[in-house]
Design a protein around this motif. Structure first.
Motif, PDB file in Angstrom:
ATOM      1  N   VAL A 135       1.032  -1.069  -0.139  1.00 17.03           N
ATOM      2  CA  VAL A 135      -0.123  -0.035   0.182  1.00 17.03           C
ATOM      3  C   VAL A 135       0.772   0.984  -0.048  1.00 17.03           C
ATOM      4  CG1 VAL A 135      -1.756   1.361   1.214  1.00 17.03           C
ATOM      5  CG2 VAL A 135      -1.787  -1.280   1.268  1.00 17.03           C
ATOM      6  N   ASP A 137       1.176   5.189   0.337  1.00 18.70           N
ATOM      7  CA  ASP A 137       0.557   6.405   0.793  1.00 18.70           C
ATOM      8  C   ASP A 137       1.617   7.242   0.466  1.00 18.70           C
ATOM      9  OD1 ASP A 137      -0.415   8.479   1.897  1.00 18.70           O
ATOM     10  OD2 ASP A 137      -0.307   7.667   4.270  1.00 18.70           O
ATOM     11  N   PHE A 146      -3.851   8.742   3.943  1.00 16.33           N
ATOM     12  CA  PHE A 146      -4.564   7.709   4.689  1.00 16.33           C
ATOM     13  C   PHE A 146      -4.852   8.171   6.257  1.00 16.33           C
ATOM     14  CE2 PHE A 146      -3.275   5.565   1.120  1.00 16.33           C
ATOM     15  CZ  PHE A 146      -3.953   4.161   0.990  1.00 16.33           C
ATOM     16  N   ASP A 148      -5.291   6.524  10.133  1.00 18.63           N
ATOM     17  CA  ASP A 148      -5.097   5.319  10.575  1.00 18.63           C
ATOM     18  C   ASP A 148      -6.140   4.325  10.646  1.00 18.63           C
ATOM     19  OD1 ASP A 148      -2.523   6.213  11.303  1.00 18.63           O
ATOM     20  OD2 ASP A 148      -3.036   6.536  13.511  1.00 18.63           O
ATOM     21  N   TYR A 151      -5.591   2.856   7.419  1.00 21.13           N
ATOM     22  CA  TYR A 151      -4.579   1.618   7.092  1.00 21.13           C
ATOM     23  C   TYR A 151      -5.052   0.269   7.907  1.00 21.13           C
ATOM     24  CZ  TYR A 151      -0.700   5.105   6.565  1.00 21.13           C
ATOM     25  OH  TYR A 151       0.387   5.931   5.796  1.00 21.13           O
ATOM     26  N   GLY A 155      -5.048  -2.927   5.739  1.00 21.64           N
ATOM     27  CA  GLY A 155      -4.194  -3.928   6.209  1.00 21.64           C
ATOM     28  C   GLY A 155      -4.794  -5.342   6.385  1.00 21.64           C
ATOM     29  N   VAL A 163       2.898  -1.678   4.047  1.00 22.54           N
ATOM     30  CA  VAL A 163       2.555  -0.060   4.092  1.00 22.54           C
ATOM     31  C   VAL A 163       3.603   0.571   3.889  1.00 22.54           C
ATOM     32  CG1 VAL A 163       1.073   1.690   4.969  1.00 22.54           C
ATOM     33  CG2 VAL A 163       0.213  -0.539   5.056  1.00 22.54           C
ATOM     34  N   ILE A 165       4.852   4.554   4.135  1.00 22.84           N
ATOM     35  CA  ILE A 165       4.436   5.612   4.681  1.00 22.84           C
ATOM     36  C   ILE A 165       5.329   6.596   4.228  1.00 22.84           C
ATOM     37  CG2 ILE A 165       3.659   4.129   6.701  1.00 22.84           C
ATOM     38  CD1 ILE A 165       6.097   5.358   8.149  1.00 22.84           C
ATOM     39  N   LEU A 182       1.604   2.303  14.203  1.00 21.58           N
ATOM     40  CA  LEU A 182       1.127   1.690  13.258  1.00 21.58           C
ATOM     41  C   LEU A 182       1.394   0.095  13.446  1.00 21.58           C
ATOM     42  CD1 LEU A 182       3.238   3.794  10.495  1.00 21.58           C
ATOM     43  CD2 LEU A 182       0.905   3.575  10.635  1.00 21.58           C
ATOM     44  N   LEU A 186      -1.952  -2.405  12.255  1.00 23.15           N
ATOM     45  CA  LEU A 186      -1.784  -3.275  11.202  1.00 23.15           C
ATOM     46  C   LEU A 186      -1.656  -4.697  11.833  1.00 23.15           C
ATOM     47  CD1 LEU A 186       0.790  -1.123   9.349  1.00 23.15           C
ATOM     48  CD2 LEU A 186      -1.587  -1.533   8.818  1.00 23.15           C
ATOM     49  N   VAL A 192       5.968  -2.245   7.892  1.00 19.52           N
ATOM     50  CA  VAL A 192       5.983  -0.925   7.828  1.00 19.52           C
ATOM     51  C   VAL A 192       7.386  -0.381   6.915  1.00 19.52           C
ATOM     52  CG1 VAL A 192       5.851   1.503   8.930  1.00 19.52           C
ATOM     53  CG2 VAL A 192       4.589  -0.574   9.904  1.00 19.52           C
TER      54      VAL A 192
END
Length: 302
Positions: A135, A137, A146, A148, A151, A155, A163, A165, A182, A186, A192
């Motif tokens: 993903v 962002d 996005f 949270d 997310y 997720g 993800v 970020i 995060l 997630l 991450v």
């Protein structure tokens, strides 16, 4: 779900464009081979640095094949963003046929998207995938940020593995708190990854699993040094190496990372001088000279 592809350093090369407007396949293959030889953990073909949004679907399919062919076994993650879900699905199919280890998707749109529309995009795409998805962002480009909550929703979709970020706070304590938050929202298997090269070291030190890097796509050596130091727990060394590259990060902020890294690639003889897709234009005159000067001062021009 195993996620080894989505840890460590993921390097995003340019997709150079030749004078006739077609992909410069020789230059692109050379960039990919350079990354594989350097020992990056994965290669991100057709990311924002790879100008995916300016290429046709057939061009993107060809670039995906070239990347996988020349990656020498290094996992390749292929960008599949497009304005219509139909075209995202087609790009995903082409990436999978090419042998991509995963795909990367930003919620690209001309009309501003709602949170439900973005969730629906990922829901539609993951339902058709057989490889993991990152993903992406990227609010500066997509004009979508996005939450949270989003997310967490995305997720939990099947095939979502990471993800990407847009960065972490500059304050170390705030960065640690952000990554910890995060982790809370997630699933455990979703990694991450930080982007925005100026905050790459800070993101890894704060606990990010991966660094999705523009710079590493052309200059893998110094970014690998930062990444390996952070992975080894040598935070001071990672910060020191990142600070050394601050003149490059400042050029990114002034001109945009794509234009600067294209100038770097040209200065190193890896691509033609003007390899960006029109209407984009490469740096010239004093602006290009600043890039060359930074490369010399940082001893990155070899």
């Amino acid at each position: 779900m195993e996620t080894p592809v989505f840890t460590g350093l993921s390097a995003f090369p340019l997709t150079p464009i030749a004078a006739d407007g077609d992909i410069d396949e020789e230059a692109f293959a050379r960039l990919v081979r350079r990354l594989a030889a350097a020992g990056v953990d994965s290669i991100g073909a057709l990311g924002s640095t790879g100008s995916y949004a300016y290429l046709t679907l057939p061009e993107r399919a060809r670039a995906a094949r070239i990347a996988v062919e020349h990656a020498d076994g290094v996992p390749v993650v292929v960008g599949i963003g497009a304005l219509r879900t139909r075209d995202v699905l087609a790009a995903a199919e082409d990436a999978q046929h090419a042998g991509a280890a995963g795909v990367l998707l930003a919620p690209v749109s001309y009309q501003p998207l709602t949170g439900d529309e973005v969730f629906g995009l990922y829901e539609d795409v993951t339902a058709h995938l057989s490889v993991p998805l990152v993903v992406y962002d990227n609010p500066r480009t997509t004009r979508f940020t996005f939450t949270d909550e989003l997310y967490a929703r995305v997720g939990r979709l099947p095939r979502v593995a990471s993800v990407k970020i847009p960065g972490v706070p500059a304050d170390p304590a705030a960065a640690l708190a952000r990554v910890a938050r995060l982790r809370e929202i997630l699933p455990p298997h979703v990694t991450v990854g930080v982007s925005g090269d100026a905050s790459g070291a800070a993101g890894l030190i704060a606990g990010c699993d991966a660094w999705y890097s523009v710079t590493a796509g052309t200059l893998p050596g110094p970014v690998l040094a930062i990444t390996r130091a952070a992975q080894a727990g040598r935070a001071g060394r990672a910060q020191e190496e990142s600070e050394r590259l601050r003149p490059l990060w400042e050029l990114f902020a002034r001109h945009g990372s794509l234009r600067v890294i294209a100038a770097v690639a040209a200065e190193l003889g890896l691509t033609p001088h003007d390899s960006l897709p029109r209407p984009l234009r490469g740096l010239s005159g004093d602006d290009h000279g600043q890039v060359a000067d930074v490369l010399r001062r940082l001893r990155l021009d070899a």
